[in-house]
Design a protein around this motif. Structure first.
Motif, PDB file in Angstrom:
ATOM      1  N   VAL A   1      29.559  65.283  10.851  1.00 10.31           N
ATOM      2  CA  VAL A   1      30.718  64.403  10.639  1.00 10.31           C
ATOM      3  C   VAL A   1      31.949  65.022  11.289  1.00 10.31           C
ATOM      4  CG1 VAL A   1      32.241  63.367   8.910  1.00 10.31           C
ATOM      5  CG2 VAL A   1      29.766  63.441   8.507  1.00 10.31           C
ATOM      6  N   PHE A   2      32.104  66.338  11.116  1.00 13.94           N
ATOM      7  CA  PHE A   2      33.241  67.039  11.729  1.00 13.94           C
ATOM      8  C   PHE A   2      33.227  66.857  13.242  1.00 13.94           C
ATOM      9  CE2 PHE A   2      35.097  70.808  13.729  1.00 13.94           C
ATOM     10  CZ  PHE A   2      36.359  70.810  13.143  1.00 13.94           C
ATOM     11  N   GLU A   3      32.057  67.031  13.864  1.00 12.35           N
ATOM     12  CA  GLU A   3      31.944  66.892  15.318  1.00 12.35           C
ATOM     13  C   GLU A   3      32.198  65.455  15.752  1.00 12.35           C
ATOM     14  OE1 GLU A   3      31.635  69.147  17.694  1.00 12.35           O
ATOM     15  OE2 GLU A   3      31.809  70.666  16.120  1.00 12.35           O
ATOM     16  N   PHE A   4      31.703  64.505  14.962  1.00 14.42           N
ATOM     17  CA  PHE A   4      31.901  63.087  15.272  1.00 14.42           C
ATOM     18  C   PHE A   4      33.391  62.741  15.272  1.00 14.42           C
ATOM     19  CE2 PHE A   4      32.728  58.907  13.236  1.00 14.42           C
ATOM     20  CZ  PHE A   4      32.362  58.087  14.288  1.00 14.42           C
ATOM     21  N   ILE A   5      34.099  63.213  14.261  1.00 20.44           N
ATOM     22  CA  ILE A   5      35.537  62.940  14.156  1.00 20.44           C
ATOM     23  C   ILE A   5      36.274  63.539  15.341  1.00 20.44           C
ATOM     24  CG2 ILE A   5      37.615  63.535  12.827  1.00 20.44           C
ATOM     25  CD1 ILE A   5      35.933  63.114  10.279  1.00 20.44           C
ATOM     26  N   LYS A   6      35.912  64.775  15.673  1.00 20.29           N
ATOM     27  CA  LYS A   6      36.570  65.462  16.809  1.00 20.29           C
ATOM     28  C   LYS A   6      36.316  64.697  18.115  1.00 20.29           C
ATOM     29  CE  LYS A   6      36.903  70.023  19.028  1.00 20.29           C
ATOM     30  NZ  LYS A   6      36.729  69.501  20.388  1.00 20.29           N
ATOM     31  N   LYS A   7      35.067  64.320  18.345  1.00 18.17           N
ATOM     32  CA  LYS A   7      34.730  63.597  19.579  1.00 18.17           C
ATOM     33  C   LYS A   7      35.420  62.239  19.642  1.00 18.17           C
ATOM     34  CE  LYS A   7      30.152  65.670  20.348  1.00 18.17           C
ATOM     35  NZ  LYS A   7      28.692  65.439  20.243  1.00 18.17           N
ATOM     36  N   THR A   8      35.502  61.575  18.494  1.00 16.15           N
ATOM     37  CA  THR A   8      36.129  60.252  18.442  1.00 16.15           C
ATOM     38  C   THR A   8      37.607  60.344  18.777  1.00 16.15           C
ATOM     39  OG1 THR A   8      34.540  59.521  16.763  1.00 16.15           O
ATOM     40  CG2 THR A   8      36.551  58.233  16.989  1.00 16.15           C
ATOM     41  N   ILE A   9      38.294  61.328  18.201  1.00 17.20           N
ATOM     42  CA  ILE A   9      39.725  61.497  18.481  1.00 17.20           C
ATOM     43  C   ILE A   9      39.933  61.879  19.947  1.00 17.20           C
ATOM     44  CG2 ILE A   9      41.747  62.925  17.993  1.00 17.20           C
ATOM     45  CD1 ILE A   9      40.809  63.028  15.067  1.00 17.20           C
ATOM     46  N   ASP A  10      39.088  62.763  20.474  1.00 17.04           N
ATOM     47  CA  ASP A  10      39.193  63.159  21.885  1.00 17.04           C
ATOM     48  C   ASP A  10      39.007  61.950  22.803  1.00 17.04           C
ATOM     49  OD1 ASP A  10      39.653  65.761  21.166  1.00 17.04           O
ATOM     50  OD2 ASP A  10      37.608  66.450  21.533  1.00 17.04           O
ATOM     51  N   PHE A  11      38.019  61.114  22.476  1.00 19.38           N
ATOM     52  CA  PHE A  11      37.756  59.903  23.261  1.00 19.38           C
ATOM     53  C   PHE A  11      38.969  58.977  23.225  1.00 19.38           C
ATOM     54  CE2 PHE A  11      36.517  55.477  23.643  1.00 19.38           C
ATOM     55  CZ  PHE A  11      35.675  55.469  24.736  1.00 19.38           C
ATOM     56  N   ALA A  12      39.535  58.817  22.024  1.00 22.95           N
ATOM     57  CA  ALA A  12      40.694  57.930  21.857  1.00 22.95           C
ATOM     58  C   ALA A  12      41.894  58.426  22.649  1.00 22.95           C
ATOM     59  CB  ALA A  12      41.038  57.796  20.378  1.00 22.95           C
ATOM     60  N   LYS A  13      42.111  59.741  22.631  1.00 26.49           N
ATOM     61  CA  LYS A  13      43.247  60.302  23.361  1.00 26.49           C
ATOM     62  C   LYS A  13      43.075  60.143  24.869  1.00 26.49           C
ATOM     63  CE  LYS A  13      44.906  63.585  19.908  1.00 26.49           C
ATOM     64  NZ  LYS A  13      45.031  64.998  19.485  1.00 26.49           N
ATOM     65  N   LYS A  14      41.852  60.268  25.328  1.00 29.67           N
ATOM     66  CA  LYS A  14      41.575  60.160  26.758  1.00 29.67           C
ATOM     67  C   LYS A  14      41.627  58.705  27.240  1.00 29.67           C
ATOM     68  CE  LYS A  14      38.040  61.178  30.242  1.00 29.67           C
ATOM     69  NZ  LYS A  14      36.670  61.672  30.481  1.00 29.67           N
ATOM     70  N   ASN A  15      41.061  57.795  26.439  1.00 29.71           N
ATOM     71  CA  ASN A  15      40.906  56.408  26.880  1.00 29.71           C
ATOM     72  C   ASN A  15      41.923  55.438  26.302  1.00 29.71           C
ATOM     73  OD1 ASN A  15      38.178  56.484  28.446  1.00 29.71           O
ATOM     74  ND2 ASN A  15      37.790  57.640  26.573  1.00 29.71           N
ATOM     75  N   GLY A  16      42.593  55.854  25.220  1.00 25.50           N
ATOM     76  CA  GLY A  16      43.601  54.987  24.620  1.00 25.50           C
ATOM     77  C   GLY A  16      43.053  53.964  23.652  1.00 25.50           C
ATOM     78  N   PHE A  17      41.736  54.004  23.390  1.00 29.06           N
ATOM     79  CA  PHE A  17      41.143  53.054  22.448  1.00 29.06           C
ATOM     80  C   PHE A  17      39.888  53.655  21.835  1.00 29.06           C
ATOM     81  CE2 PHE A  17      39.154  52.227  26.567  1.00 29.06           C
ATOM     82  CZ  PHE A  17      37.795  52.164  26.237  1.00 29.06           C
ATOM     83  N   VAL A  18      39.387  52.993  20.783  1.00 24.97           N
ATOM     84  CA  VAL A  18      38.089  53.333  20.208  1.00 24.97           C
ATOM     85  C   VAL A  18      37.255  52.058  20.157  1.00 24.97           C
ATOM     86  CG1 VAL A  18      38.767  55.329  18.834  1.00 24.97           C
ATOM     87  CG2 VAL A  18      39.047  53.049  17.872  1.00 24.97           C
ATOM     88  N   LYS A  19      35.943  52.224  19.934  1.00 26.92           N
ATOM     89  CA  LYS A  19      35.048  51.065  19.915  1.00 26.92           C
ATOM     90  C   LYS A  19      34.127  51.127  18.707  1.00 26.92           C
ATOM     91  CE  LYS A  19      33.146  51.561  24.027  1.00 26.92           C
ATOM     92  NZ  LYS A  19      32.352  51.237  25.224  1.00 26.92           N
ATOM     93  N   THR A  20      33.713  49.949  18.249  1.00 28.92           N
ATOM     94  CA  THR A  20      32.676  49.893  17.222  1.00 28.92           C
ATOM     95  C   THR A  20      31.317  49.976  17.908  1.00 28.92           C
ATOM     96  OG1 THR A  20      32.357  47.490  17.271  1.00 28.92           O
ATOM     97  CG2 THR A  20      34.151  48.333  15.884  1.00 28.92           C
ATOM     98  N   LEU A  21      30.280  50.015  17.110  1.00 29.92           N
ATOM     99  CA  LEU A  21      28.916  50.071  17.630  1.00 29.92           C
ATOM    100  C   LEU A  21      28.599  48.862  18.505  1.00 29.92           C
ATOM    101  CD1 LEU A  21      26.762  52.235  17.106  1.00 29.92           C
ATOM    102  CD2 LEU A  21      25.788  50.758  15.343  1.00 29.92           C
ATOM    103  N   PHE A  22      29.323  47.752  18.266  1.00 31.18           N
ATOM    104  CA  PHE A  22      29.035  46.510  18.981  1.00 31.18           C
ATOM    105  C   PHE A  22      30.073  46.206  20.064  1.00 31.18           C
ATOM    106  CE2 PHE A  22      27.175  46.408  14.803  1.00 31.18           C
ATOM    107  CZ  PHE A  22      25.854  46.086  15.086  1.00 31.18           C
ATOM    108  N   GLY A  23      30.907  47.213  20.376  1.00 33.02           N
ATOM    109  CA  GLY A  23      31.830  47.076  21.495  1.00 33.02           C
ATOM    110  C   GLY A  23      33.202  46.528  21.162  1.00 33.02           C
ATOM    111  N   ARG A  24      33.492  46.301  19.872  1.00 37.39           N
ATOM    112  CA  ARG A  24      34.837  45.833  19.508  1.00 37.39           C
ATOM    113  C   ARG A  24      35.841  46.942  19.815  1.00 37.39           C
ATOM    114  NH1 ARG A  24      36.321  41.872  16.138  1.00 37.39           N
ATOM    115  NH2 ARG A  24      34.207  41.737  15.288  1.00 37.39           N
ATOM    116  N   LYS A  25      36.917  46.593  20.536  1.00 37.11           N
ATOM    117  CA  LYS A  25      37.895  47.595  20.950  1.00 37.11           C
ATOM    118  C   LYS A  25      39.155  47.525  20.093  1.00 37.11           C
ATOM    119  CE  LYS A  25      37.184  48.397  25.912  1.00 37.11           C
ATOM    120  NZ  LYS A  25      37.818  48.264  27.230  1.00 37.11           N
ATOM    121  N   ARG A  26      39.749  48.698  19.882  1.00 37.02           N
ATOM    122  CA  ARG A  26      41.077  48.745  19.286  1.00 37.02           C
ATOM    123  C   ARG A  26      41.894  49.799  20.021  1.00 37.02           C
ATOM    124  NH1 ARG A  26      42.811  49.794  12.940  1.00 37.02           N
ATOM    125  NH2 ARG A  26      45.031  49.404  13.238  1.00 37.02           N
ATOM    126  N   PHE A  27      42.998  49.365  20.600  1.00 35.77           N
ATOM    127  CA  PHE A  27      43.873  50.293  21.321  1.00 35.77           C
ATOM    128  C   PHE A  27      44.706  51.092  20.317  1.00 35.77           C
ATOM    129  CE2 PHE A  27      42.973  46.969  24.397  1.00 35.77           C
ATOM    130  CZ  PHE A  27      42.653  47.718  25.517  1.00 35.77           C
TER     131      PHE A  27
END
Length: 890
Positions: free
Chosen positions: A763-789
């Motif tokens: 869970v710790f690694e998942f959270i870290k990777k998710t935040i890193d992805f968000a900082k790099k790309n400016g958004f996050v996605k759900t499992l089905f591709g829903r985006k939130r900037f």
């Protein structure tokens, strides 16, 4: 009077950026708040102050690298300035094009700052104009003020300006404009790294210049100064000279520009509209009255022959947009007045059905036609907010196919942070087109008949309604290009859901109104008892609903400790404050209790009966696909997702939800810990996967690990905290926030969180990777591709960055859970329909579905619900559904 207006562009861009909502962005994710602020400034100033074809304007920008000359004088010039925020850098390349579209000349020159260009132009052209106006947020340009040059300083917001002449400069700073350069040289500027004279502040600088006029005169008379001042000046000989050179404006910038280049000739409407559409500034398009002109052919279909032609046209194109015109927003009482259909951009048809004293087609003929095209799988149905139209069709015996494209839902998916997705807004934003509003139609055509659409003439109705479907078709063409990676989400989840929600809203919820009336009386009695006790303790009667009076009683009369102040400085009496005081003071507990009953009574017990539909005797709430940023459904009119569950009194309200008929039951199906299961799947944490695969008690396991005790030693209170931690992690809660919830201090809570992550390392690694992805790309996605900037992650504000990180952690998990229950709703709906069952889906409350089921269908329906919900998607852990049934919801 002929005037010259010089805009300090770079400074104004920064001013606009910080004054306007920094989350403003286009559908493609480009941030536009600085551009928007500049537009508002220019519009206001050009409208109020600039005479076209007479006055001249220029918008001046710093060049990349700044002033070459000043950097030679001082290598560290402006080196103390904070880094330019990424969101400003993102917008800077578009400023020139944007300002140029407003008809204002943009000037910049490599190696020079905007201030120097402004100084040069002001000096070069001052004799050609009676007045020179400089618009800036910066004080440095005040040294240019004289009998012809004036500075308009933006001192608040983006459009409130203060005019500085010589007198105003002196009033504000104590020196005249011609002394301002010397003033700046003495006091220095930490931000620009101008050293000044260390030890001389604003007051001393003003007094010296008042007495001696200039720095040169101060230095000539140095011996007359105090010993301390003499020493300060002697120690700062070099820095003072450098400061004077740095603040000195350059008046001979080699600009290739003449007066004619700067004359303001207004803007080209078409050119400006293209730019404003590009940045999706619908409000500015509306404000300026700009409008795209489209070629269009609208046809009234009021004969069977014309209807047959339309049917052939639909056969040719296969895709059409559709809209209904009715006499009411209540589908049960609404009379169908007309239907409009568009088969291509600019091509639309209006079918009148029940206009007063007009040449209509009969309802039976039109419904037969609609049934044939709407129930046919060969056609693609397009619309804006089709859920409403589908409800109208369903009430009239038509079961439309799953829509191909809903423009409102598409616009939401592309940009889920927007507030409005109505057709008029989308038309302005994406097409630059100003539509006929319903209010305009009513005002111009129905002064005597209220809002009854049937009284509008067919010609006017056709123009209005055909425009709706024409614009919808154009939006379909435009928005379909931006769905991109979200195609599966859009076509396989959101579009099928429209039919489900339309049917669920038509099904409605039955409330035992007599029971609610009795409950209202009981709550009234409880409130009176509480009121008497409160007045007895306080020693006087007062308005318990008045925060001011409650604060006076608690803190002034009874001298209770003050917990918190409001933004206006008053003693707060909000729920958080009363809960704190309730630990030691009975009156605070009683006021909390009183407020609880009052809220339940006003929000639910008394208001729900007024929402009962007179035709069905049921409450028909609206469920919105576009109401949240995470993808969760929201509910309104009334909000049935917020019916309270935790308190006993709240549960009493849920007792009112019952089947309307004898031998029917309420069946509820609640996903068990779905967000934690989604977290297990997405993080692939071995401990979480194992716990859910073997159906262990995840909250007991977590409690065991965070408190370092065996599972057998976990108490109910420990398990409660374990449960709170499990869900708090998903929401990215801070140790401070969690400490307030679980009643432990911040250090203890931090230790608990550390223990959690030691055990659940995945869970710790998942959270870290998710935040890193968000900082790099400016958004996050759900499992089905829903985006939130998440624009917060690009800002410098620590609190906003932390908020962005919480959003980044929560959205993929909560959004995926929301997508899963939508998939489940569609699957259950389709299976009930396939089996021709009478069971009704009546409510969706986030992770829970509620049904009204006849007794003879109970067994098969429970099997269908469990199967379809637990097998809605395949995750790395099983989905689990808890079922319950009864004669009432609670």
């Amino acid at each position: 009077m002929r005037e010259l207006f010089l805009f300090d562009g770079t400074g104004l861009v920064y001013r606009a950026f910080y004054a306007i909502d920094q989350f403003l962005k286009t559908s493609t994710g480009m941030h536009t708040n600085a551009l928007y602020g500049i537009a508002k400034m220019l519009i206001k100033f050009l409208k109020e102050h600039v005479n076209m074809e007479k006055d001249a304007c220029a918008f001046i920008l710093d060049s990349k690298g700044g002033s070459k000359k000043r950097k030679e004088i001082l290598k560290d010039y402006k080196s103390n300035r904070p880094e330019t925020p990424d969101l400003i850098l993102e917008q800077l390349p578009y400023i020139e094009e944007f300002v140029d579209a407003f008809g204002v000349k943009v000037l910049k020159l490599l190696g020079y700052e905007a201030d120097d260009i402004i100084a040069t132009i002001a000096k070069r052209f001052c004799n050609a104009f009676e007045k020179v106006n400089i618009i800036t947020g910066d004080k440095d340009l005040l040294q240019l003020v004289d009998e012809k040059v004036y500075v308009w300083r933006i001192e608040r917001g983006i459009t409130e300006l203060v005019l500085y002449d010589r007198k105003k400069v002196f009033e504000k700073y104590g020196v005249f404009p011609e002394q301002f350069g010397d003033y700046l040289s003495l006091v220095g500027d930490q931000i620009d790294n101008i050293p000044g004279v260390k030890g001389i502040g604003k007051k001393t600088a003003v007094s010296l210049l008042k007495k001696y006029g200039t720095i040169d005169e101060v230095l000539k008379n140095k011996k007359l100064l105090t010993e301390k001042l003499q020493k300060l000046l002697e120690n700062a000989t070099e820095s003072l000279e450098k400061s004077r050179q740095l603040v000195q404006l350059i008046y001979d910038v080699p600009l290739d520009v003449n007066i004619e280049d700067l004359i303001y000739k207004g803007y080209d409407s078409k050119k400006l509209l293209v730019v404003l559409k590009k940045y999706e500034f619908s409000s500015i398009i509306k404000e300026l009255g700009l409008k795209e002109e489209f070629e269009k052919k609208y046809t009234i279909v009021n004969s069977e022959k014309e209807l047959s032609k339309l049917r052939k046209r639909i056969d040719e194109v296969k895709t059409f947009s559709i809209d209904t015109e009715t006499t009411s927003l209540d589908p049960f009482s609404a009379k169908l007045v007309g239907v409009s259909i568009s088969t291509n951009e600019g091509e639309a048809y209006y079918i009148p059905i029940s206009h007063v004293s007009e040449n209509n087609l009969t309802k039976e003929i039109v419904l037969k036609f609609l049934k044939e095209i709407l129930e046919c799988e060969r056609y693609n149905i397009v619309g804006q907010n089709l859920k409403f139209d589908y409800k109208v069709f369903m009430v009239n015996g038509i079961e439309p196919q799953i829509p191909h494209f809903d423009t409102m839902v598409a616009a939401y998916l592309i940009n889920p942070e927007e507030r409005r997705y109505n057709l008029e807004e989308l038309a302005l934003k994406y097409l630059g087109y100003k539509m006929i509003s319903f209010e305009e139609l009513v005002d111009n055509n129905m002064p005597l008949f209220g809002n009854d659409f049937s009284f509008i003439s067919i010609e006017k109705a056709a123009e209005y309604s055909c425009e709706d479907v024409d614009i919808t078709f154009r939006l379909y063409s435009y928005l379909s290009k931006y769905i991109g990676e979200m195609k599966e989400l859009f076509y396989n989840i959101e579009m099928p859901l429209i039919n489900v929600l339309a049917q669920m809203e038509l099904n409605g919820v039955y409330f035992d109104v007599d029971y609610l009336k009795e409950l209202s009386k009981r709550y009234e009695e409880e409130m009176k008892k509480l009121e008497e006790k409160i007045f007895e303790i306080s020693g006087e009667q007062f308005n318990i609903n008045s925060s001011k009076q409650v604060a006076e009683i608690l803190f002034e009369k009874l001298k209770l400790p003050i917990v918190k102040k409001t933004a206006t400085g008053r003693n707060s009496t909000n729920a958080e404050v009363l809960e704190e005081l309730a630990k030691d003071y009975e009156i605070a507990r009683l006021i909390l209790e009183y407020r609880k009953f009052q809220k339940l009574k006003s929000t639910y017990v008394d208001s729900i009966p007024s929402s009962v539909n007179i035709t069905t005797n049921r409450v028909h709430s609206s469920f919105h696909q576009t109401g949240t940023s995470t993808g969760r459904l929201s509910s309104s009119a009334p909000n049935l997702q917020n019916l309270p569950t935790r308190s006993e009194e709240g549960k009493e309200i849920r007792h009112a939800v019952k089947p309307q008929f004898e031998n029917w039951y309420i069946v509820g199906a609640d996903y068990s810990q779905i967000e934690l299961r989604v977290l297990a799947h997405m993080s692939e944490d071995e401990k979480l996967l194992d716990a859910f695969e073997n159906d262990y008690d995840i909250h007991t396991i977590t409690a065991s690990k965070i408190f370092n005790v065996s599972e057998l030693m976990v108490t109910e209170d420990m398990r409660r905290i374990g449960k709170m931690i499990n869900f708090a992690i998903i929401y990215g809660i801070s140790p401070y926030g969690l400490s307030r919830r679980i009643g432990l201090n911040v250090n203890e809570t931090k230790k608990i969180i550390d223990n959690y992550f030691k055990y659940y390392q995945g869970v710790f690694e998942f959270i870290k990777k998710t935040i890193d992805f968000a900082k790099k790309n400016g958004f996050v996605k759900t499992l089905f591709g829903r985006k939130r900037f998440i624009p917060q992650l690009k800002l410098k504000n620590k609190n906003l960055i932390q908020e962005g990180e919480r959003i980044a952690i929560n959205t993929p998990v909560q959004g995926t859970a929301a997508d899963i229950i939508k998939i489940a709703m569609v699957k259950v709906h389709n299976e009930l329909k396939r089996n021709s069952l009478k069971t009704k889906l009546i409510l969706q409350v986030h992770d829970e579905l509620v049904f009204e089921v006849p007794f003879d269908e109970l067994q098969i329906v429970k099997e269908i619900i469990k199967d379809k919900m637990e097998n809605a998607v395949k995750l790395k852990v099983p989905l689990k559904v808890d079922l319950y049934e009864g004669r009432e919801w609670e």
